[in-house]
Design an enzyme around this catalytic site. Structure first.
Site, PDB file in Angstrom:
ATOM      1  N   HIS A 307       3.325  16.193  -3.323  1.00 63.73           N
ATOM      2  CA  HIS A 307       4.560  15.323  -3.282  1.00 63.73           C
ATOM      3  C   HIS A 307       4.635  14.185  -2.797  1.00 63.73           C
ATOM      4  O   HIS A 307       4.089  14.230  -1.977  1.00 63.73           O
ATOM      5  CB  HIS A 307       5.581  16.624  -2.808  1.00 63.73           C
ATOM      6  CG  HIS A 307       7.521  16.169  -2.618  1.00 63.73           C
ATOM      7  ND1 HIS A 307       7.352  14.880  -2.008  1.00 63.73           N
ATOM      8  CD2 HIS A 307       8.057  17.300  -3.577  1.00 63.73           C
ATOM      9  CE1 HIS A 307       8.985  15.182  -2.345  1.00 63.73           C
ATOM     10  NE2 HIS A 307       9.606  16.184  -3.421  1.00 63.73           N
ATOM     11  N   ASP A 364       8.770  23.040  -7.659  1.00 64.38           N
ATOM     12  CA  ASP A 364       8.333  22.978  -8.751  1.00 64.38           C
ATOM     13  C   ASP A 364       7.480  24.441  -9.076  1.00 64.38           C
ATOM     14  O   ASP A 364       6.969  25.502 -10.269  1.00 64.38           O
ATOM     15  CB  ASP A 364       7.634  22.151 -10.075  1.00 64.38           C
ATOM     16  CG  ASP A 364       8.916  21.007 -10.158  1.00 64.38           C
ATOM     17  OD1 ASP A 364       8.773  20.003  -9.849  1.00 64.38           O
ATOM     18  OD2 ASP A 364      10.558  22.168 -10.173  1.00 64.38           O
TER      19      ASP A 364
HETATM   20  C1  SDX Z   1       9.563  16.633  -7.485  1.00 64.56           C
HETATM   21  O1  SDX Z   1      10.630  12.755  -5.199  1.00 64.56           O
HETATM   22  C2  SDX Z   1      11.324  14.014  -4.715  1.00 64.56           C
HETATM   23  O2  SDX Z   1      11.973  14.424  -3.941  1.00 64.56           O
HETATM   24  C3  SDX Z   1      10.980  14.716  -6.368  1.00 64.56           C
HETATM   25  C4  SDX Z   1      11.446  16.127  -6.309  1.00 64.56           C
HETATM   26  C5  SDX Z   1      12.672  16.746  -6.572  1.00 64.56           C
HETATM   27  O3  SDX Z   1      13.641  17.525  -5.593  1.00 64.56           O
HETATM   28  O4  SDX Z   1      13.969  15.548  -6.737  1.00 64.56           O
HETATM   29  O5  SDX Z   1      10.924  17.195  -5.430  1.00 64.56           O
HETATM   30  C6  SDX Z   1      10.916  17.435  -7.653  1.00 64.56           C
HETATM   31  O6  SDX Z   1       9.481  16.196  -8.868  1.00 64.56           O
HETATM   32  C7  SDX Z   1       8.397  17.677  -7.440  1.00 64.56           C
HETATM   33  C8  SDX Z   1       7.256  17.111  -8.313  1.00 64.56           C
HETATM   34  C9  SDX Z   1       7.265  17.570  -9.005  1.00 64.56           C
HETATM   35  N1  SDX Z   1       5.684  17.308  -9.832  1.00 64.56           N
HETATM   36  C10 SDX Z   1       4.456  17.858 -10.155  1.00 64.56           C
HETATM   37  O7  SDX Z   1       4.004  18.846  -9.316  1.00 64.56           O
HETATM   38  C11 SDX Z   1       3.310  17.075 -11.016  1.00 64.56           C
HETATM   39  C12 SDX Z   1       1.823  16.683 -10.508  1.00 64.56           C
HETATM   40  N2  SDX Z   1       2.049  16.522  -9.157  1.00 64.56           N
HETATM   41  C13 SDX Z   1       1.761  14.813  -9.435  1.00 64.56           C
HETATM   42  O8  SDX Z   1       1.660  14.702  -9.752  1.00 64.56           O
HETATM   43  C14 SDX Z   1       2.100  13.591  -7.723  1.00 64.56           C
HETATM   44  O9  SDX Z   1       1.410  15.107  -6.789  1.00 64.56           O
HETATM   45  C15 SDX Z   1       3.028  13.777  -7.537  1.00 64.56           C
HETATM   46  C16 SDX Z   1       3.771  12.617  -8.682  1.00 64.56           C
HETATM   47  C17 SDX Z   1       4.553  14.834  -7.593  1.00 64.56           C
HETATM   48  C18 SDX Z   1       3.089  12.741  -5.826  1.00 64.56           C
HETATM   49  O10 SDX Z   1       2.464  11.845  -6.733  1.00 64.56           O
HETATM   50  P1  SDX Z   1       1.984  10.746  -6.049  1.00 64.56           P
HETATM   51  O11 SDX Z   1       3.098  10.607  -4.461  1.00 64.56           O
HETATM   52  O12 SDX Z   1       2.676   9.622  -6.919  1.00 64.56           O
HETATM   53  O13 SDX Z   1       1.014  10.807  -5.385  1.00 64.56           O
HETATM   54  P2  SDX Z   1      -0.355  10.485  -6.554  1.00 64.56           P
HETATM   55  O14 SDX Z   1       0.060  10.237  -8.073  1.00 64.56           O
HETATM   56  O15 SDX Z   1      -0.740   9.253  -6.182  1.00 64.56           O
HETATM   57  O16 SDX Z   1      -1.603  11.390  -5.965  1.00 64.56           O
HETATM   58  C19 SDX Z   1      -2.485  11.198  -4.470  1.00 64.56           C
HETATM   59  C20 SDX Z   1      -3.829  11.680  -5.189  1.00 64.56           C
HETATM   60  C21 SDX Z   1      -4.350  11.022  -5.893  1.00 64.56           C
HETATM   61  O17 SDX Z   1      -6.086  11.559  -6.150  1.00 64.56           O
HETATM   62  P3  SDX Z   1      -6.670   9.799  -5.523  1.00 64.56           P
HETATM   63  O18 SDX Z   1      -6.369   9.035  -6.867  1.00 64.56           O
HETATM   64  O19 SDX Z   1      -6.269   9.371  -3.643  1.00 64.56           O
HETATM   65  O20 SDX Z   1      -7.844  10.244  -5.525  1.00 64.56           O
HETATM   66  O21 SDX Z   1      -3.429  12.922  -5.236  1.00 64.56           O
HETATM   67  C22 SDX Z   1      -4.182  12.956  -6.509  1.00 64.56           C
HETATM   68  C23 SDX Z   1      -4.197  11.526  -7.075  1.00 64.56           C
HETATM   69  O22 SDX Z   1      -4.825  11.783  -8.223  1.00 64.56           O
HETATM   70  N3  SDX Z   1      -2.535  14.855  -7.113  1.00 64.56           N
HETATM   71  C24 SDX Z   1      -3.264  15.039  -7.500  1.00 64.56           C
HETATM   72  C25 SDX Z   1      -2.010  16.006  -7.590  1.00 64.56           C
HETATM   73  N4  SDX Z   1      -1.028  14.754  -7.115  1.00 64.56           N
HETATM   74  C26 SDX Z   1      -1.854  14.152  -6.395  1.00 64.56           C
HETATM   75  N5  SDX Z   1      -4.577  16.310  -7.740  1.00 64.56           N
HETATM   76  C27 SDX Z   1      -4.571  16.942  -8.186  1.00 64.56           C
HETATM   77  N6  SDX Z   1      -3.666  17.457  -9.157  1.00 64.56           N
HETATM   78  C28 SDX Z   1      -1.744  17.504  -8.399  1.00 64.56           C
HETATM   79  N7  SDX Z   1      -1.233  18.098  -9.062  1.00 64.56           N
END
Ligand code: SDX
Length: 428
Positions: A307, A364
């Site tokens: 998140h 989710d």
């Molecule tokens: C919602 O914003 C809100 O409030 C949203 C929400 C709401 O109520 O409105 O809470 C609802 O959208 C919840 C999120 C639902 N999405 C998912 O579950 C999709 C999977 N999660 C991700 O794609 C990710 O965690 C996000 C999009 C939710 C957040 O992304 P960020 O903050 O941009 O973080 P990032 O993508 O830069 O990740 C940081 C690191 C990365 O690794 P490094 O580059 O540091 O090596 O964490 C890793 C990412 O690769 N990472 C994951 C991961 N999520 C982040 N690795 C594996 N699996 C994951 N799910």
């Protein structure tokens, strides 16, 4: 004395006021930055940028805290009705008994949709994703209510548009589902409460009465409350951006629905269930899939994990996990997806990759398991998220319009070609 921030640029010191919120969050107010320094800031994805001041929702990502207008999500999920929470988000206070009765009766009065809109559904293929149908239908409401095109016409008209939207979205969402299975549409019935009415329109048939399961209706009420708002998330920011151009509320919320559809946002709940089914079909080896999620060369991500704000647990995920156990037990459902989800969570939370990145289950991760138990088809999961988020979008739009915020128009840093003259095609 209020705090100030000092920035040194090209040997000069510039001072900017510090803004402190009621929960002691702090921001540097850079609204005059370009005027006095010629510089802009750069923050792709707005990870460090506050877009507005808001009094609707507070969340503390480090402590896993979520409050709507000061009330804890845990209390609201247990004690309130969804329309009570919608009223709270939109008006800032919990309604009195009479205020809630008036609000509920106004919503009941507007649940029907103009008969001409039924024809729109006929043009959609059966496999049309309901989020695409819903966003179009919600925007199309503006064509039936021209007075809504001027959101500032009058307080009464504005309130009526908000009520119409809250009332008609469940009807249009249920009809999108009925249309996808080519079943006859069911009309709303005023004898039902908000959640039961939606379930009636989803599952009833003209040929027989439908008995709403109180366990399912109560679970839906809780899920909608848990999704009702989440401060400046992607779709709420979309609503504020589109609404800032003074577009009408229907088209503004339609844009929010489109933003929510993405798999990184609300679309994740559908992705989670499809991921759990894939792991189940693959033999349930969660270690293999956690390894894939960590592999930078593998596009697989653990959907429902991570998140932007919560760097500790998502309080909503904890409530939904508990509700999962309760609902499946009461409905005597033994869903292997729940066990896989729990094992996946356990393995991930013990893994350095996830711990070091503060990746926890988000809202989710478990919600789809309950929707599945309620008989909601997977493609409708994000529609359920939209139904929950609707009062939040309306509240964010209402606050932005009442604060007369300027049209949103971020700046950029240009990195393209510098000036060059046009060359004739023969010389290219
Ligand atoms: C919602 O914003 C809100 O409030 C949203 C929400 C709401 O109520 O409105 O809470 C609802 O959208 C919840 C999120 C639902 N999405 C998912 O579950 C999709 C999977 N999660 C991700 O794609 C990710 O965690 C996000 C999009 C939710 C957040 O992304 P960020 O903050 O941009 O973080 P990032 O993508 O830069 O990740 C940081 C690191 C990365 O690794 P490094 O580059 O540091 O090596 O964490 C890793 C990412 O690769 N990472 C994951 C991961 N999520 C982040 N690795 C594996 N699996 C994951 N799910």
């Amino acid at each position: 004395m209020s705090e100030i921030a000092k920035i040194e640029l090209e040997g000069k010191i510039f001072e900017f006021p510090v803004v402190t919120g009621t929960e002691n969050e702090k921001a540097i107010d850079i609204s005059k930055l370009r005027d006095i320094t010629g510089y802009v800031t750069l923050d792709t994805g707005y990870k460090n940028t506050g877009a507005t001041k808001s009094s609707i929702t507070f969340l503390d990502g480090e402590k896993g805290v979520l409050h709507y207008r000061g009330y804890a999500i845990e209390e609201l999920a247990e004690k309130a009705s969804f329309l009570e929470v919608a009223y709270l988000l939109m008006h800032g206070e919990l309604p009195t008994k009479i205020e809630l009765e008036n609000f509920e009766s106004s919503i009941k009065k507007h649940t029907l949709v103009h008969e001409d809109m039924k024809r729109f559904f006929e043009a959609y293929p059966a496999q049309a994703h309901p989020m695409g149908v819903l966003s179009s239908m919600i925007c199309s409401l503006s064509t039936f209510y021209p007075e809504s095109l001027d959101p500032h016409r009058s307080k009464e008209k504005k309130e009526l548009t908000m009520h119409r939207l809250l009332a008609k979205m469940p009807t249009l969402a249920a009809w999108a589902y009925k249309n996808s299975i080519r079943h006859p549409f069911m009309y709303p019935k005023n004898k039902y409460d908000y959640c039961s009415n939606f379930l009636h329109m989803m599952y009833a048939m003209p040929t027989e009465d439908y008995k709403v399961d109180p366990v399912v209706s109560a679970a839906l009420n809780k899920l909608l409350i848990l999704h009702a708002d989440h401060e400046q998330n992607c779709s709420a920011s979309t609503v504020r951006m589109v609404g800032s151009s003074q577009a009408n509320l229907y088209s503004t919320v339609s844009a929010g629905i489109c933003a929510l559809w993405g798999p990184l946002h609300g679309g994740a709940n559908q992705e989670v269930i499809e991921m759990l089914a894939q792991i189940h079909e693959d033999g349930g080896d969660v270690d293999k899939w956690v390894t894939k999620a960590k592999d930078k060369n593998d596009p697989f991500r653990l959907m429902g994990f991570g998140h932007r704000v919560y760097k500790n647990f998502d309080p909503r995920a904890n409530i939904i996990r508990k509700t999962c156990d309760e609902v499946l037990a009461k409905m005597k459902i033994n869903d292997p997806m729940l066990e896989i989800a729990k094992r996946l969570e356990q393995v991930a939370l013990e893994d350095e990759y996830f711990k070091s990145r503060n990746l926890y289950p988000n809202v989710d991760f478990y919600s789809g398991i309950i929707y599945k138990a309620m008989g909601i088809p997977t493609e409708m999961f994000t529609v359920m998220f939209a139904l929950g988020r609707l009062p939040g979008w309306i509240a964010q739009w209402k606050e932005m319009t009442e604060n007369k915020e300027p049209i949103g128009r971020p700046r950029q840093i240009y990195t393209g070609e510098t000036y060059r003259t046009f060359t004739d095609i023969e010389k290219r």
